[in-house]
Design a protein around this motif. Sequence first.
Motif, PDB file in Angstrom:
ATOM      1  N   ARG A   1       0.851  -1.203   0.000  1.00  0.00           N
ATOM      2  CA  ARG A   1       0.000   0.000   0.000  1.00  0.00           C
ATOM      3  C   ARG A   1       0.889   1.257   0.000  1.00  0.00           C
ATOM      4  NH1 ARG A   1      -0.963  -0.904   6.289  1.00  0.00           N
ATOM      5  NH2 ARG A   1       0.582   0.608   7.016  1.00  0.00           N
TER       6      ARG A   1
ATOM      7  N   ILE B   1       3.062   4.600  -0.485  1.00  0.00           N
ATOM      8  CA  ILE B   1       4.080   5.045  -1.439  1.00  0.00           C
ATOM      9  C   ILE B   1       4.638   3.849  -2.217  1.00  0.00           C
ATOM     10  CG2 ILE B   1       6.401   6.038  -1.606  1.00  0.00           C
ATOM     11  CD1 ILE B   1       5.630   7.815   0.853  1.00  0.00           C
TER      12      ILE B   1
ATOM     13  N   ASP C   1       6.244  -7.747   1.251  1.00  0.00           N
ATOM     14  CA  ASP C   1       5.615  -7.015   2.361  1.00  0.00           C
ATOM     15  C   ASP C   1       5.336  -7.995   3.502  1.00  0.00           C
ATOM     16  OD1 ASP C   1       3.915  -4.060   2.212  1.00  0.00           O
ATOM     17  OD2 ASP C   1       3.499  -5.396   3.897  1.00  0.00           O
TER      18      ASP C   1
ATOM     19  N   ASN D   1       9.511 -10.412   5.835  1.00  0.00           N
ATOM     20  CA  ASN D   1       9.913  -9.371   6.788  1.00  0.00           C
ATOM     21  C   ASN D   1      11.319  -8.944   6.400  1.00  0.00           C
ATOM     22  OD1 ASN D   1      10.764  -7.832   8.913  1.00  0.00           O
ATOM     23  ND2 ASN D   1       9.998  -9.211  10.490  1.00  0.00           N
ATOM     24  N   VAL D   2      11.474  -7.695   5.975  1.00  0.00           N
ATOM     25  CA  VAL D   2      12.787  -7.249   5.471  1.00  0.00           C
ATOM     26  C   VAL D   2      13.869  -7.246   6.551  1.00  0.00           C
ATOM     27  CG1 VAL D   2      11.873  -5.869   3.563  1.00  0.00           C
ATOM     28  CG2 VAL D   2      12.238  -4.784   5.807  1.00  0.00           C
TER      29      VAL D   2
ATOM     30  N   ASN E   1      11.587   0.557   0.633  1.00  0.00           N
ATOM     31  CA  ASN E   1      10.470   1.419   1.033  1.00  0.00           C
ATOM     32  C   ASN E   1       9.795   0.987   2.340  1.00  0.00           C
ATOM     33  OD1 ASN E   1       7.930   3.219   0.276  1.00  0.00           O
ATOM     34  ND2 ASN E   1       7.156   1.148   0.636  1.00  0.00           N
TER      35      ASN E   1
ATOM     36  N   TYR F   1      13.253   7.477  14.269  1.00  0.00           N
ATOM     37  CA  TYR F   1      12.937   7.563  12.840  1.00  0.00           C
ATOM     38  C   TYR F   1      13.870   8.540  12.111  1.00  0.00           C
ATOM     39  CZ  TYR F   1       9.747   8.038   8.777  1.00  0.00           C
ATOM     40  OH  TYR F   1       9.175   8.065   7.524  1.00  0.00           O
TER      41      TYR F   1
ATOM     42  N   LYS G   1      16.399   7.570   9.058  1.00  0.00           N
ATOM     43  CA  LYS G   1      16.198   8.193   7.745  1.00  0.00           C
ATOM     44  C   LYS G   1      17.467   8.928   7.297  1.00  0.00           C
ATOM     45  CE  LYS G   1      12.151   6.782   6.528  1.00  0.00           C
ATOM     46  NZ  LYS G   1      12.149   5.606   5.612  1.00  0.00           N
TER      47      LYS G   1
ATOM     48  N   ILE H   1       3.212  13.089   3.046  1.00  0.00           N
ATOM     49  CA  ILE H   1       2.479  12.372   1.998  1.00  0.00           C
ATOM     50  C   ILE H   1       1.268  11.703   2.640  1.00  0.00           C
ATOM     51  CG2 ILE H   1       2.647  10.638   0.160  1.00  0.00           C
ATOM     52  CD1 ILE H   1       4.715  12.935  -0.132  1.00  0.00           C
TER      53      ILE H   1
ATOM     54  N   THR I   1      -0.871   9.062   3.470  1.00  0.00           N
ATOM     55  CA  THR I   1      -0.928   7.587   3.440  1.00  0.00           C
ATOM     56  C   THR I   1      -1.441   7.101   4.792  1.00  0.00           C
ATOM     57  OG1 THR I   1       1.274   7.216   4.386  1.00  0.00           O
ATOM     58  CG2 THR I   1       1.171   7.463   1.985  1.00  0.00           C
TER      59      THR I   1
HETATM   60  P1  NAP Z   1       2.633   2.745   4.939  1.00  0.00           P
HETATM   61  O1  NAP Z   1       1.392   3.150   4.221  1.00  0.00           O
HETATM   62  O2  NAP Z   1       2.570   2.519   6.408  1.00  0.00           O
HETATM   63  O3  NAP Z   1       3.214   1.454   4.209  1.00  0.00           O
HETATM   64  C1  NAP Z   1       4.355   0.799   4.689  1.00  0.00           C
HETATM   65  C2  NAP Z   1       4.328  -0.647   4.233  1.00  0.00           C
HETATM   66  O4  NAP Z   1       5.531  -1.257   4.733  1.00  0.00           O
HETATM   67  C3  NAP Z   1       3.152  -1.438   4.816  1.00  0.00           C
HETATM   68  O5  NAP Z   1       2.538  -2.200   3.792  1.00  0.00           O
HETATM   69  C4  NAP Z   1       3.819  -2.320   5.855  1.00  0.00           C
HETATM   70  O6  NAP Z   1       3.206  -3.594   6.038  1.00  0.00           O
HETATM   71  C5  NAP Z   1       5.196  -2.529   5.242  1.00  0.00           C
HETATM   72  N1  NAP Z   1       6.152  -2.999   6.233  1.00  0.00           N
HETATM   73  C6  NAP Z   1       6.325  -2.552   7.516  1.00  0.00           C
HETATM   74  N2  NAP Z   1       7.285  -3.254   8.128  1.00  0.00           N
HETATM   75  C7  NAP Z   1       7.746  -4.173   7.228  1.00  0.00           C
HETATM   76  C8  NAP Z   1       8.730  -5.190   7.287  1.00  0.00           C
HETATM   77  N3  NAP Z   1       9.437  -5.440   8.390  1.00  0.00           N
HETATM   78  N4  NAP Z   1       8.928  -5.952   6.182  1.00  0.00           N
HETATM   79  C9  NAP Z   1       8.198  -5.738   5.063  1.00  0.00           C
HETATM   80  N5  NAP Z   1       7.256  -4.794   4.957  1.00  0.00           N
HETATM   81  C10 NAP Z   1       7.020  -4.009   6.026  1.00  0.00           C
HETATM   82  O7  NAP Z   1       3.805   3.828   4.725  1.00  0.00           O
HETATM   83  P2  NAP Z   1       4.079   4.933   3.602  1.00  0.00           P
HETATM   84  O8  NAP Z   1       3.589   6.228   4.122  1.00  0.00           O
HETATM   85  O9  NAP Z   1       3.663   4.441   2.267  1.00  0.00           O
HETATM   86  O10 NAP Z   1       5.683   5.003   3.684  1.00  0.00           O
HETATM   87  C11 NAP Z   1       6.545   4.284   2.803  1.00  0.00           C
HETATM   88  C12 NAP Z   1       7.984   4.717   3.065  1.00  0.00           C
HETATM   89  O11 NAP Z   1       8.107   6.134   2.902  1.00  0.00           O
HETATM   90  C13 NAP Z   1       8.459   4.446   4.497  1.00  0.00           C
HETATM   91  O12 NAP Z   1       9.809   4.082   4.491  1.00  0.00           O
HETATM   92  C14 NAP Z   1       8.275   5.788   5.177  1.00  0.00           C
HETATM   93  O13 NAP Z   1       9.121   5.908   6.294  1.00  0.00           O
HETATM   94  C15 NAP Z   1       8.635   6.721   4.050  1.00  0.00           C
HETATM   95  N6  NAP Z   1       8.088   8.084   4.218  1.00  0.00           N
HETATM   96  C16 NAP Z   1       6.751   8.324   4.281  1.00  0.00           C
HETATM   97  C17 NAP Z   1       6.280   9.626   4.434  1.00  0.00           C
HETATM   98  C18 NAP Z   1       4.817   9.961   4.507  1.00  0.00           C
HETATM   99  O14 NAP Z   1       4.488  11.150   4.730  1.00  0.00           O
HETATM  100  N7  NAP Z   1       3.902   9.027   4.323  1.00  0.00           N
HETATM  101  C19 NAP Z   1       7.192  10.679   4.522  1.00  0.00           C
HETATM  102  C20 NAP Z   1       8.547  10.405   4.455  1.00  0.00           C
HETATM  103  C21 NAP Z   1       8.985   9.103   4.295  1.00  0.00           C
HETATM  104  P3  NAP Z   1       2.135  -3.836   7.251  1.00  0.00           P
HETATM  105  O15 NAP Z   1       0.915  -3.145   6.820  1.00  0.00           O
HETATM  106  O16 NAP Z   1       1.970  -5.308   7.327  1.00  0.00           O
HETATM  107  O17 NAP Z   1       2.775  -3.233   8.476  1.00  0.00           O
END
Ligand code: NAP
Length: 255
Positions: free
Chosen positions: A17, A19, A38, A65-66, A92, A156, A160, A189, A191
Amino acid sequence: MANRSEGRVALVTGGARGIGAATAERLAEDGAAIAIGDLDGAGAEATAADIAARYRVKAIGLKANVAVAAEVEAMVEEIALRLGSLDILINNAGITRDNLIYKMTDEDWDSVAAVHLKGAFLCARAAQREMVKRGWGRIVNLSSVSALGNRGQTNYSTVKAGLQGMARTLAIELGRYGITANAVAPGFIDTEMTRATALRLGRDPEEWKEEMAQQIPVRRAGVPRDIANVIAFLCSDDASFVSGQVIYVAGGPRG
Ligand code: NAP
């Protein structure tokens, strides 16, 4: 740009899901075959099936699990077997465990470090083997504006910033094999991750998003596609001389 990643195989971790899913979709639009790894195996398969149907590329979803070396090794082996190679890695997968430093637990620290830092390291180590064999590769780490410092995110923001150092070092070590490595640092973003943060702060996610948007120079919150577009460029041949860079994608110098 249709076909600019045709013939490539891309792994997007955490791509069920958010990004990651948008990035998998964007790379599929460019013609790449897609593997989504994932924790949420069913979610990964569902997103992959949707992408395969819409873009007529091969797409598979894998539960992994990464942060666990054996699971990453098995995932990369399966991708090479089923899709023929691994050319593009998008690190990601991510979680947040926000807390002010005096309330931050060992578990808050360890879990965030494990998923982001160890996860990206394990995936890069496994993926580069496949890339070196073919003399071509692209690695993109998801960093964040939080790398510059953010209240409540000692864990975090540290990881990062670490992912930026990792991208620079991979760029230096792997450039000679036709592999580039970069970091993309998103701002706010919309999400599940940012909605969960709003709820944790006791805020209505939509109201909070509007408030955040007013602090962003372009006056809107980002959407996953904003990040996916930049990643897709970095994964193309057009970006073959861009390596070891951090690109902030935040609607301004800092979102
Ligand atoms: P998200 O909607 O929470 O999606 C993250 C995905 O990563 C989920 O499907 C989650 O699976 C999976 N995940 C978590 N732990 C994992 C693991 N150990 N092994 C494999 N998969 C795992 O997050 P997002 O907002 O799209 O963010 C994606 C990336 O962008 C992240 O690295 C985040 O830190 C970075 N980011 C996001 C934002 C923002 O504003 N959204 C800003 C800056 C950076 P589960 O559902 O099973 O937990």
